[in-house]
Design a protein around this motif. Structure first.
Motif, PDB file in Angstrom:
ATOM      1  N   GLY A 102       0.818  -1.209   0.000  1.00 50.82           N
ATOM      2  CA  GLY A 102       0.000   0.000   0.000  1.00 50.82           C
ATOM      3  C   GLY A 102       0.847   1.252   0.000  1.00 50.82           C
ATOM      4  O   GLY A 102       2.084   1.220   0.027  1.00 50.82           O
ATOM      5  N   ARG A 103       0.159   2.406  -0.009  1.00 50.74           N
ATOM      6  CA  ARG A 103       0.827   3.708  -0.071  1.00 50.74           C
ATOM      7  C   ARG A 103       0.934   4.318   1.322  1.00 50.74           C
ATOM      8  O   ARG A 103      -0.039   4.368   2.060  1.00 50.74           O
ATOM      9  N   LEU A 104       2.123   4.780   1.679  1.00 52.39           N
ATOM     10  CA  LEU A 104       2.372   5.454   2.951  1.00 52.39           C
ATOM     11  C   LEU A 104       2.596   6.927   2.661  1.00 52.39           C
ATOM     12  O   LEU A 104       3.555   7.304   1.981  1.00 52.39           O
ATOM     13  N   ARG A 105       1.720   7.784   3.183  1.00 57.34           N
ATOM     14  CA  ARG A 105       1.797   9.223   2.925  1.00 57.34           C
ATOM     15  C   ARG A 105       2.347   9.917   4.172  1.00 57.34           C
ATOM     16  O   ARG A 105       1.742   9.856   5.254  1.00 57.34           O
ATOM     17  N   VAL A 106       3.493  10.574   4.024  1.00 56.73           N
ATOM     18  CA  VAL A 106       4.214  11.137   5.171  1.00 56.73           C
ATOM     19  C   VAL A 106       4.512  12.611   4.926  1.00 56.73           C
ATOM     20  O   VAL A 106       4.988  12.991   3.857  1.00 56.73           O
ATOM     21  N   SER A 107       4.269  13.453   5.944  1.00 52.86           N
ATOM     22  CA  SER A 107       4.647  14.862   5.920  1.00 52.86           C
ATOM     23  C   SER A 107       5.864  15.066   6.806  1.00 52.86           C
ATOM     24  O   SER A 107       5.954  14.490   7.894  1.00 52.86           O
ATOM     25  N   MET A 108       6.800  15.910   6.344  1.00 50.54           N
ATOM     26  CA  MET A 108       8.024  16.136   7.117  1.00 50.54           C
ATOM     27  C   MET A 108       8.597  17.513   6.795  1.00 50.54           C
ATOM     28  O   MET A 108       8.346  18.057   5.707  1.00 50.54           O
ATOM     29  N   PRO A 109       9.374  18.112   7.732  1.00 48.05           N
ATOM     30  CA  PRO A 109      10.045  19.380   7.436  1.00 48.05           C
ATOM     31  C   PRO A 109      10.984  19.225   6.238  1.00 48.05           C
ATOM     32  O   PRO A 109      11.541  18.148   6.011  1.00 48.05           O
ATOM     33  N   VAL A 110      11.174  20.301   5.486  1.00 49.89           N
ATOM     34  CA  VAL A 110      11.861  20.207   4.198  1.00 49.89           C
ATOM     35  C   VAL A 110      13.295  19.686   4.344  1.00 49.89           C
ATOM     36  O   VAL A 110      13.629  18.604   3.844  1.00 49.89           O
ATOM     37  N   LEU A 111      14.156  20.442   5.019  1.00 47.25           N
ATOM     38  CA  LEU A 111      15.574  20.089   5.067  1.00 47.25           C
ATOM     39  C   LEU A 111      15.815  18.864   5.943  1.00 47.25           C
ATOM     40  O   LEU A 111      16.534  17.934   5.559  1.00 47.25           O
ATOM     41  N   PHE A 112      15.217  18.854   7.127  1.00 51.96           N
ATOM     42  CA  PHE A 112      15.364  17.711   8.031  1.00 51.96           C
ATOM     43  C   PHE A 112      14.818  16.447   7.372  1.00 51.96           C
ATOM     44  O   PHE A 112      15.408  15.368   7.480  1.00 51.96           O
ATOM     45  N   GLY A 113      13.700  16.583   6.685  1.00 50.09           N
ATOM     46  CA  GLY A 113      13.116  15.430   6.008  1.00 50.09           C
ATOM     47  C   GLY A 113      14.019  14.902   4.913  1.00 50.09           C
ATOM     48  O   GLY A 113      14.223  13.691   4.788  1.00 50.09           O
ATOM     49  N   ARG A 114      14.554  15.811   4.106  1.00 51.04           N
ATOM     50  CA  ARG A 114      15.399  15.382   2.991  1.00 51.04           C
ATOM     51  C   ARG A 114      16.672  14.714   3.477  1.00 51.04           C
ATOM     52  O   ARG A 114      17.113  13.699   2.919  1.00 51.04           O
ATOM     53  N   MET A 115      17.290  15.255   4.552  1.00 50.20           N
ATOM     54  CA  MET A 115      18.582  14.751   4.991  1.00 50.20           C
ATOM     55  C   MET A 115      18.486  13.570   5.947  1.00 50.20           C
ATOM     56  O   MET A 115      19.370  12.700   5.958  1.00 50.20           O
ATOM     57  N   CYS A 116      17.429  13.517   6.760  1.00 53.63           N
ATOM     58  CA  CYS A 116      17.380  12.514   7.832  1.00 53.63           C
ATOM     59  C   CYS A 116      16.235  11.504   7.709  1.00 53.63           C
ATOM     60  O   CYS A 116      16.418  10.327   8.012  1.00 53.63           O
ATOM     61  N   ILE A 117      15.050  11.963   7.295  1.00 52.60           N
ATOM     62  CA  ILE A 117      13.877  11.082   7.297  1.00 52.60           C
ATOM     63  C   ILE A 117      13.757  10.293   6.000  1.00 52.60           C
ATOM     64  O   ILE A 117      13.596   9.062   6.009  1.00 52.60           O
ATOM     65  N   ALA A 118      13.830  10.977   4.866  1.00 52.70           N
ATOM     66  CA  ALA A 118      13.625  10.315   3.574  1.00 52.70           C
ATOM     67  C   ALA A 118      14.584   9.140   3.339  1.00 52.70           C
ATOM     68  O   ALA A 118      14.145   8.092   2.838  1.00 52.70           O
ATOM     69  N   PRO A 119      15.883   9.244   3.682  1.00 48.89           N
ATOM     70  CA  PRO A 119      16.766   8.090   3.447  1.00 48.89           C
ATOM     71  C   PRO A 119      16.325   6.839   4.210  1.00 48.89           C
ATOM     72  O   PRO A 119      16.465   5.722   3.700  1.00 48.89           O
ATOM     73  N   ILE A 120      15.781   7.014   5.407  1.00 45.62           N
ATOM     74  CA  ILE A 120      15.327   5.864   6.189  1.00 45.62           C
ATOM     75  C   ILE A 120      14.091   5.246   5.560  1.00 45.62           C
ATOM     76  O   ILE A 120      13.972   4.011   5.440  1.00 45.62           O
ATOM     77  N   LEU A 121      13.158   6.087   5.136  1.00 48.90           N
ATOM     78  CA  LEU A 121      11.921   5.575   4.560  1.00 48.90           C
ATOM     79  C   LEU A 121      12.142   4.959   3.185  1.00 48.90           C
ATOM     80  O   LEU A 121      11.508   3.949   2.841  1.00 48.90           O
ATOM     81  N   THR A 122      13.012   5.549   2.385  1.00 49.01           N
ATOM     82  CA  THR A 122      13.277   4.955   1.068  1.00 49.01           C
ATOM     83  C   THR A 122      13.994   3.607   1.217  1.00 49.01           C
ATOM     84  O   THR A 122      13.753   2.684   0.430  1.00 49.01           O
ATOM     85  N   ALA A 123      14.844   3.474   2.230  1.00 44.10           N
ATOM     86  CA  ALA A 123      15.471   2.178   2.492  1.00 44.10           C
ATOM     87  C   ALA A 123      14.416   1.154   2.907  1.00 44.10           C
ATOM     88  O   ALA A 123      14.489  -0.029   2.525  1.00 44.10           O
ATOM     89  N   LEU A 124      13.421   1.595   3.679  1.00 45.08           N
ATOM     90  CA  LEU A 124      12.329   0.701   4.075  1.00 45.08           C
ATOM     91  C   LEU A 124      11.537   0.252   2.853  1.00 45.08           C
ATOM     92  O   LEU A 124      11.152  -0.917   2.741  1.00 45.08           O
ATOM     93  N   ALA A 125      11.288   1.188   1.923  1.00 40.48           N
ATOM     94  CA  ALA A 125      10.554   0.842   0.705  1.00 40.48           C
ATOM     95  C   ALA A 125      11.347  -0.139  -0.152  1.00 40.48           C
ATOM     96  O   ALA A 125      10.763  -1.017  -0.803  1.00 40.48           O
ATOM     97  N   ARG A 126      12.660   0.000  -0.159  1.00 37.60           N
ATOM     98  CA  ARG A 126      13.492  -0.941  -0.906  1.00 37.60           C
ATOM     99  C   ARG A 126      13.399  -2.345  -0.292  1.00 37.60           C
ATOM    100  O   ARG A 126      13.384  -3.352  -0.994  1.00 37.60           O
ATOM    101  N   GLU A 127      13.292  -2.384   1.032  1.00 34.72           N
ATOM    102  CA  GLU A 127      13.185  -3.668   1.739  1.00 34.72           C
ATOM    103  C   GLU A 127      11.819  -4.313   1.520  1.00 34.72           C
ATOM    104  O   GLU A 127      11.693  -5.540   1.539  1.00 34.72           O
ATOM    105  N   HIS A 128      10.791  -3.486   1.316  1.00 34.70           N
ATOM    106  CA  HIS A 128       9.424  -3.991   1.127  1.00 34.70           C
ATOM    107  C   HIS A 128       8.907  -3.499  -0.230  1.00 34.70           C
ATOM    108  O   HIS A 128       8.350  -2.404  -0.324  1.00 34.70           O
ATOM    109  N   PRO A 129       9.080  -4.264  -1.284  1.00 32.91           N
ATOM    110  CA  PRO A 129       8.703  -3.825  -2.632  1.00 32.91           C
ATOM    111  C   PRO A 129       7.228  -3.466  -2.786  1.00 32.91           C
ATOM    112  O   PRO A 129       6.878  -2.708  -3.696  1.00 32.91           O
TER     113      PRO A 129
END
Length: 301
Positions: free
Chosen positions: A93-120
């Motif tokens: 399914g689709r996970l919709r997440v809101s996050m601060p711009v810079l903090f999200g890009r540098m800290c949050i997005a890499p973790i979530l994209t790695a999770l998506a890679r783990e779960h196709p």
């Protein structure tokens, strides 16, 4: 049956969004597609669901009744899906997440994209914005918040870690202007300062007696972007008060040095918040667990 459920989901989104255009944006559909879906739903039900004018829309009595029952039905379906997902680790399914711009890009997005890679089967819809979104009304599964939490009625919050702030400056600046030996002399130094909504953010410095001193710096440059402040500090324009996660690489390579390093940094809590539901969807639980496990290491130096 699939078309019927899709039509109901679109109808609920239109009601909660308040307009066909905003609902279309949330659903990643065209406004025309949303309008046609509602028209087909009204034709099938044999009633008008909305009063429409060129400037506004509102629910009819039949529409309000159908909306109330539709919410219950969708909630039951989501609860059933969550129960089934809880017995397996294959998230979809689709996970919709809101996050601060810079903090999200540098800290949050890499973790979530790695999770998506783990779960196709997991799709991500990441929204980067520094405003505080309404998680429920805007249809987010999860939001990341820095600092004090506003009113969280209807939401669940979990602390993910601490956002530590530290004073720093370029070696060139410290050679030219001297290294501050105490908190008292900070106000005499040039500073690159953050401004938000017209308000200059003062520096909060912890003292040995457990209190916190508010320092209003002698501002040379005012900026409303943290990355720009870090760049200006690295260029030697003055002392800056910045989060460790942002300047980690600059500290490691010596482009920035910590100032008053013996003074402990100020920590602001980072939270994940999500809508309160009887059963937490597996996709949300896995995302929160991944953030709890990996985010703290990205925020310290």
């Amino acid at each position: 049956m699939t078309d019927r459920l899709s039509g109901i989901s679109v109808f609920v989104t239109v009601v909660e969004a308040g307009s066909f255009a905003l609902a279309a944006s949330r659903l990643h559909l065209s406004r025309s597609a949303v309008g046609k879906t509602i028209a087909r739903l009204e034709q099938r039900l044999g009633v008008r669901l909305f009063h429409r004018t060129t400037r506004s829309q509102s629910l009819t009595d039949d529409g309000a009744l159908f909306y109330e029952r539709s919410l219950r039905a969708l909630a039951e379906i989501r609860a059933a899906e969550a129960l089934l997902e809880s017995g397996k680790q294959q998230v979809s399914g689709r996970l919709r997440v809101s996050m601060p711009v810079l903090f999200g890009r540098m800290c949050i997005a890499p973790i979530l994209t790695a999770l998506a890679r783990e779960h196709p089967g997991l799709d991500l819809d990441l929204s980067f914005s520094d405003r505080v979104v309404n998680v429920v009304e805007e249809g987010f599964d999860l939001a990341i918040r820095n600092g004090a939490l506003p009113d969280c009625a209807g939401l669940v919050a979990r602390r993910l870690g601490d956002n530590r702030m530290t004073l720093c400056a370029a070696p060139d600046y410290l050679i030219r202007c001297g290294v501050p030996e105490s908190v008292e002399v900070l106000a005499q130094h040039d500073a690159v300062t953050y401004i938000h909504a017209g308000v200059i953010r003062s520096w909060l410095i912890p003292l040995a007696d457990g209190t916190t001193r508010e320092v209003i710096p002698k501002t040379r440059l005012l900026m409303d972007d943290l990355q720009a402040i870090a760049d200006a500090a690295e260029a030697g324009f003055g002392i800056a008060w910045l989060p460790c996660w942002l300047i980690r690489e600059s500290l490691l390579k010596g482009a920035l040095l910590r100032v008053l390093s013996e003074v402990p940094g100020v920590d602001f809590n980072v939270h994940a918040v999500w809508p309160q539901t009887p059963h937490l969807p597996l996709k949300v639980r896995l995302a929160v667990d991944a953030l709890v496990g990996q985010l703290p290491a990205r925020m310290v130096f």
